[in-house]
Motif scaffolding. Structure first.
Motif, short mmCIF file in Angstrom:
data_model
loop_
_atom_site.label_atom_id
_atom_site.label_comp_id
_atom_site.label_asym_id
_atom_site.label_seq_id
_atom_site.Cartn_x
_atom_site.Cartn_y
_atom_site.Cartn_z
N LEU A 109 -12.05 27.02 -0.70
CA LEU A 109 -10.67 26.89 -0.22
C LEU A 109 -10.43 25.56 0.48
CD1 LEU A 109 -9.69 30.40 1.21
CD2 LEU A 109 -8.77 29.26 -0.81
N PHE A 110 -11.48 24.98 1.06
CA PHE A 110 -11.31 23.68 1.73
C PHE A 110 -10.91 22.61 0.73
CE2 PHE A 110 -12.75 19.80 3.88
CZ PHE A 110 -12.00 19.93 5.04
N ASN A 111 -11.33 22.77 -0.52
CA ASN A 111 -10.83 22.00 -1.65
C ASN A 111 -11.16 20.51 -1.60
OD1 ASN A 111 -9.65 21.97 -4.11
ND2 ASN A 111 -7.56 21.77 -3.36
N SER A 112 -12.42 20.22 -1.37
CA SER A 112 -12.90 18.85 -1.55
C SER A 112 -14.05 18.90 -2.55
CB SER A 112 -13.34 18.24 -0.22
OG SER A 112 -14.61 18.71 0.15
N PRO A 113 -14.34 17.80 -3.23
CA PRO A 113 -15.41 17.84 -4.25
C PRO A 113 -16.77 18.27 -3.69
CG PRO A 113 -14.12 15.84 -4.49
CD PRO A 113 -13.65 16.51 -3.24
N THR A 114 -17.12 17.81 -2.52
CA THR A 114 -18.42 18.17 -1.93
C THR A 114 -18.47 19.65 -1.59
OG1 THR A 114 -18.56 15.96 -0.97
CG2 THR A 114 -20.05 17.63 -0.09
N THR A 115 -17.42 20.17 -0.97
CA THR A 115 -17.43 21.59 -0.61
C THR A 115 -17.36 22.48 -1.84
OG1 THR A 115 -15.03 21.60 -0.22
CG2 THR A 115 -16.48 21.20 1.69
N TRP A 116 -16.70 22.02 -2.90
CA TRP A 116 -16.67 22.78 -4.15
C TRP A 116 -18.07 22.90 -4.73
CZ3 TRP A 116 -14.06 25.96 -7.18
CH2 TRP A 116 -12.71 26.14 -6.93
N LEU A 117 -18.83 21.82 -4.71
CA LEU A 117 -20.20 21.84 -5.24
C LEU A 117 -21.08 22.80 -4.44
CD1 LEU A 117 -22.27 20.71 -7.22
CD2 LEU A 117 -22.74 18.91 -5.54
N ILE A 118 -20.98 22.73 -3.12
CA ILE A 118 -21.75 23.63 -2.27
C ILE A 118 -21.31 25.07 -2.49
CG2 ILE A 118 -22.31 24.24 0.12
CD1 ILE A 118 -21.93 21.23 0.78
N THR B 60 -5.74 31.64 -3.15
CA THR B 60 -5.81 30.33 -3.81
C THR B 60 -4.43 29.80 -4.19
OG1 THR B 60 -6.08 31.28 -6.02
CG2 THR B 60 -8.09 30.79 -4.76
N ARG B 61 -3.44 30.65 -4.23
CA ARG B 61 -2.09 30.22 -4.61
C ARG B 61 -1.32 29.62 -3.44
NH1 ARG B 61 -2.18 29.05 -9.27
NH2 ARG B 61 -4.27 28.76 -8.58
N ILE B 62 -1.82 29.74 -2.23
CA ILE B 62 -1.12 29.24 -1.04
C ILE B 62 -1.60 27.83 -0.74
CG2 ILE B 62 -0.79 29.58 1.43
CD1 ILE B 62 -1.20 32.56 0.94
N ASP B 63 -0.65 26.92 -0.49
CA ASP B 63 -1.01 25.56 -0.09
C ASP B 63 -0.74 25.44 1.42
OD1 ASP B 63 -1.69 22.91 -0.04
OD2 ASP B 63 0.26 22.21 -0.77
N PRO B 64 -1.81 25.41 2.22
CA PRO B 64 -1.62 25.44 3.67
C PRO B 64 -1.17 24.12 4.27
CG PRO B 64 -3.94 25.26 3.17
CD PRO B 64 -3.22 25.40 1.87
N GLY B 65 -1.21 23.06 3.53
CA GLY B 65 -0.89 21.75 4.09
C GLY B 65 -2.16 21.12 4.65
#
Length: 147
Positions: free
Chosen positions: A30-39, A89-94
């Motif tokens: 959910l943090f949505n950065s490439p590094t956190t996605w890989l982890i 996942t559908r919510i964009d928190p800003g």
């Protein structure tokens, strides 16, 4: 002395560990950065392997068959949890709320996963205790296993 139905019971700590892996992985995704996605992908693969091991160890060894209503209830709980995960996942928190949203979403999915796992274990123990699989008993006088 008789062998209780809890001989092959999963500990809440085991379910908590699995739920924490899933919650942490989901929060990182959910943090949505490439590094956190890989982890997150690595953690979720580890969680899937851990769950497969648990199913083999605790369900296959005990060889219990759940009744159809327990299987249906488990399926509904899993679908509800996946629906919640999809909705999150559908919510964009800003940008300013992304970290807090990821932590909250991960906690929510982790707690939901823990509840699903504990209810699954409770239904499995209930099925094994009701004689669906036919357990074995240990006699009091000696160490022989009787059917």
């Amino acid at each position: 002395m008789s062998v209780s139905a809890d001989v092959h019971a999963r500990s809440p700590w085991v379910d908590g560990t699995l739920a924490a892996l899933v919650g942490l992985g989901y929060g990182l995704a959910l943090f949505n950065s490439p590094t956190t996605w890989l982890i997150a992908v690595v953690l979720l693969i580890l969680a899937a392997a851990f769950y497969a091991f648990l199913v083999f160890r605790f369900v296959r060894v005990g060889d219990t068959r759940q009744d159809p209503s327990a299987q249906r209830a488990h399926g509904i709980r899993v679908i509800a949890l996946f629906g919640l995960a999809f909705w999150l996942t559908r919510i964009d928190p800003g940008e300013q709320w992304r970290l807090l949203y990821a932590v909250g979403g991960g906690l929510l999915i982790g707690i939901g996963g823990f509840l699903v796992l504990r209810l699954e274990e409770r239904a499995r123990r209930r099925a094994s205790g009701s004689g669906v699989s036919g357990g074995s008993k240990v006699s009091e006088g000696d160490d022989r296993i009787e059917p």
